[in-house]
Design a protein around this motif. Sequence first.
Motif, PDB file in Angstrom:
ATOM      1  N   ARG A 125     -46.341  21.123 102.145  1.00 45.25           N
ATOM      2  CA  ARG A 125     -45.377  20.723 101.108  1.00 45.25           C
ATOM      3  C   ARG A 125     -45.614  19.274 100.729  1.00 45.25           C
ATOM      4  O   ARG A 125     -45.752  18.400 101.597  1.00 45.25           O
ATOM      5  N   ARG A 141     -40.936  19.074  94.290  1.00 46.53           N
ATOM      6  CA  ARG A 141     -41.374  19.577  95.590  1.00 46.53           C
ATOM      7  C   ARG A 141     -42.356  20.710  95.329  1.00 46.53           C
ATOM      8  O   ARG A 141     -42.034  21.666  94.628  1.00 46.53           O
ATOM      9  N   ILE A 199     -44.011  16.141  98.238  1.00 42.19           N
ATOM     10  CA  ILE A 199     -42.892  15.658  97.430  1.00 42.19           C
ATOM     11  C   ILE A 199     -43.364  14.405  96.695  1.00 42.19           C
ATOM     12  O   ILE A 199     -43.971  13.516  97.300  1.00 42.19           O
ATOM     13  N   SER A 213     -42.043  25.955  94.223  1.00 43.25           N
ATOM     14  CA  SER A 213     -41.821  24.600  93.720  1.00 43.25           C
ATOM     15  C   SER A 213     -40.353  24.438  93.355  1.00 43.25           C
ATOM     16  O   SER A 213     -39.644  25.419  93.127  1.00 43.25           O
TER      17      SER A 213
END
Length: 972
Positions: free
Chosen positions: A774, A657, A776, A649
């Motif tokens: 991932r 993120r 965001i 992270s």
Amino acid sequence: MSVEDDKKELEWPMDKVRSTFINFFKEKHGHTYWGSSPCVPVDDPTLLFTNAGMNQYKPLFLGTCDPALPMSKLTRATNSQKCIRAGGKHNDLDDVGKDVYHHTFFEMLGNWSFGDYFKEETIAMSWSCLVDEFKLDPNRLYASYFGGDETTPPDLEARDIWLKYLPAERVLPFDAADNFWEMGATGPCGPCVEIHYDRIGGRDAAHLVNADVPDVIEIWNNVFIQFNREADGSLRPLPSQHVDTGMGFERLTSILQGVDSNYDTDIFQPLFEEIRILTNAPRPYGGKVGPVEDIGFIDMAYRVIADHVRTLSFAIVDGAVPSNDGRGYVLRRVLRRAVRYGRQNLGAELGFFSNLVPKLVEIMGGTFPELIERQDYIISVVREEEESFSRTLDKGLQKFTDLASNEDNNGVFSGKDAHYLYATMGFPIDLTELMAEELGMTVDKDGFEAKMKEEQEMSQAAHAEKMAAGSGKDMRMVAEQTSHLVHTLSVPATDDSAKYTTEVLDGSIVKALFIGRGETEDQIGFVDSVTKESSTVGIILDRTSFYAEQGGQTYDTGDIVKVGDSATFRITNVQLYGSFVLHLGIVIDGELSVGDSVSCSVDYVRRRPISSNHTMTHVLNYALREILVNRPAAEGKVSTGVNVDQKGSLVDEFKSRFDFSWNGQLTPQQLADVETLVRDQIVKETPVDCFVAPLADAEKIGALRAVFGEKYPDPVRIVAVTPSPVTEILANPQDAMWNGYSVEFCGGTHLTNTKEAEAFCLLNEEGIAKGIRRIIFVTLDDAKKAIATADEFETRLEAASKLDGGDELEALVKVLSMECNSLVVSTVRKTSFRETIADLLKKVMAYKKQRMAGMTDEIKAKAIAAGEVTDGNKVIFRFDFGANAKLGKNVATAFTKKITDKAIMIISADSDADRFLVLAMAPKGVDVDCKAWCNAVIEGTDGKGGGKKDSAQFTVPDISLLDSAIAKAEQW
């Protein structure tokens, strides 16, 4: 015969070898058993893989270990470390299979001393372990020591100690390449002694030591870390001396089992039998080496497959997956190498490699239970990668054979052909080199690299230590600096407990000032005072309220101001080195000296979004597990075999993120559910409680989420986003109600209530490697802005939806489509917007189709009218109805029926797709080659199409070339 039956027949089965070594140091010499770290490093970006037992202890050797971590209390340790040497500085991949002693995965037995015992004790323990515990023949043992060079004296101390156990003719000096160990170009280092064993015995084998002879092998290396290598190459004695040893588990096992090779032990033999069964190999493993003895490279294939399934299984279970870069690309090479040998040399069917995983788990799962826990996941990753490569393998092998048989190659496989196999068939260059070598050929590596647009990044990632921008100075603190602070300057550990407050901290004392390594006469870097002229400097205080970068959270910024003075230090970066917080920045005004009293003024406006993003990262972690794992399980759906585990992270003031393990892209509904669940926590105004508790008590919490491979301090800080305080959770740690909330170990800064995050917006979700996703997201004003932007865009879409399919809607859809791609809004809503725009496009296309159908007669009439007034036998007709070839053909057919003495070329632009249509048709008897005419018009345009002499059509993908096409049509 089962693995257990095999073990019963051996005096020294592999599990007994391992446990005997560990118990020797643990029970007889007071060492702490400290389990193997993952073979995929969690917190060391300098390594592709863990390649030695000492890797996890680097913070202790460097003097940077957090004193709150249990590791910092170690003085003696022992274990068996999982290691991979494939790619990077230590790479044995190319040698595996060619001989009987190389591996990419192996275990390293080790014992360590951290400032406790040194050479005398180490050598005595090593001798006793081998001779008394394992009963090795002392007459077969040899020891090598550092013989010195022009810059460093020989290690006569180690030599003299060994002479107590071995005769002088078996205590041998060697140079630094063999007997001086260094962590890097600079840093902790020292001489080492290696213990070698003669498998044959009854002879003088001194001349065979370090001669790369498999009968005389190194089994144990004892490193004495006693110096620090300076930037100028000099050696400075370390304040604390350490011992780092490593012994090859596989090699020791082969010696104790009385076999000539690691591959002949019970570590590998059950795997070989399973390979024979799964592949229906031509014969059992026979230990043969070389093209003359090992016909068809059958035994080489056994060794490659057995070694590589170990490497892949342990790497995958420890967090890596095959991919296109870094360690992932190394794993892809490993898998493809193994699959190629199985398919080509053993005649295996697709899927054999993934089917080998359960046997490995049976053999090693007792020692490494993580293999058992994640067996299904390992199989799924390996199977997917194996199937992907197998789709092109057979075709690639045939293509290689064809290319290699070219009579003009003169024994060299061309770089161009190697690049073709790489780019088209997925053959890594080393696989092509290996196949070429088997045919007695070499590969033109220079030619291959010249063909590559970008050289594949294979080297280990460079470790980028944070430094203040533009200083050009080395502001890292390693063992030399931290030792100087403790032993010379008597600086106590920094008290950073105030980092969780939100007020100015007064009365801190400057304990040390650092201007960079090599910047002072003693090269250590500490001074008594600094000014503006000092450029970038570092300050160490007795206590601070600044947060040092750690745990995925970025550092604080702000000012340190001298009490009663105008001297101001602007903080631009804060780093943690062992027990010291280093504040990096520049002096804005005045002078700052050791002993000054200062106030710490953190930029709390900047910290607020950092804390908000960090807290909501915890909530997101909970929401992902709830939506992807818990709810499907509650609904009775079959598990995918994949858990949602945090893989990294980054939290700063702009965004968060979050990387996590999951196979496949999240569906729009899953993303919507995750976003909704996180937002619900904000609406519910859930309290955020932080509490420090003993690690043993904290680990009993059933709902706890911990990062795999992460090291946690004792006591540990618990952060719970729950209606109840952490103390209540600790009182009832297994209560199922806590599963509905986020409970994690964390040392970061957080909100006190989720309502303070105000808003949450999930901006993006994507895959960054096989099995790793991932997300965001943003919170606070950034999230509110994204939501408002989405609301405004949705209003415009709704207005557009009310329009009919006319020209106004067509123009508006073009604008909305372009704007949608650049919107900073929730990915959930952006997906919905794109679906709406797609529906509007269908509406526009229906309108245009209807409009064109109504215009066909008009277009035909205009084309015929143009033909009636045009001289010659060719008519060029421009009318924009898109690249509708069917409509164009209808118009051309009607023209040639009416105008029988002229050929027609129709050119029509399609502005929606930035292309245009070129279509030509000639009636019978008219001497015009329509295909040649079209080819002349589209020359140099990348146009695509075809036809015959009497009719042809092409589409050109660049509408800007339309005018020049018309000019060419007229000139032809």
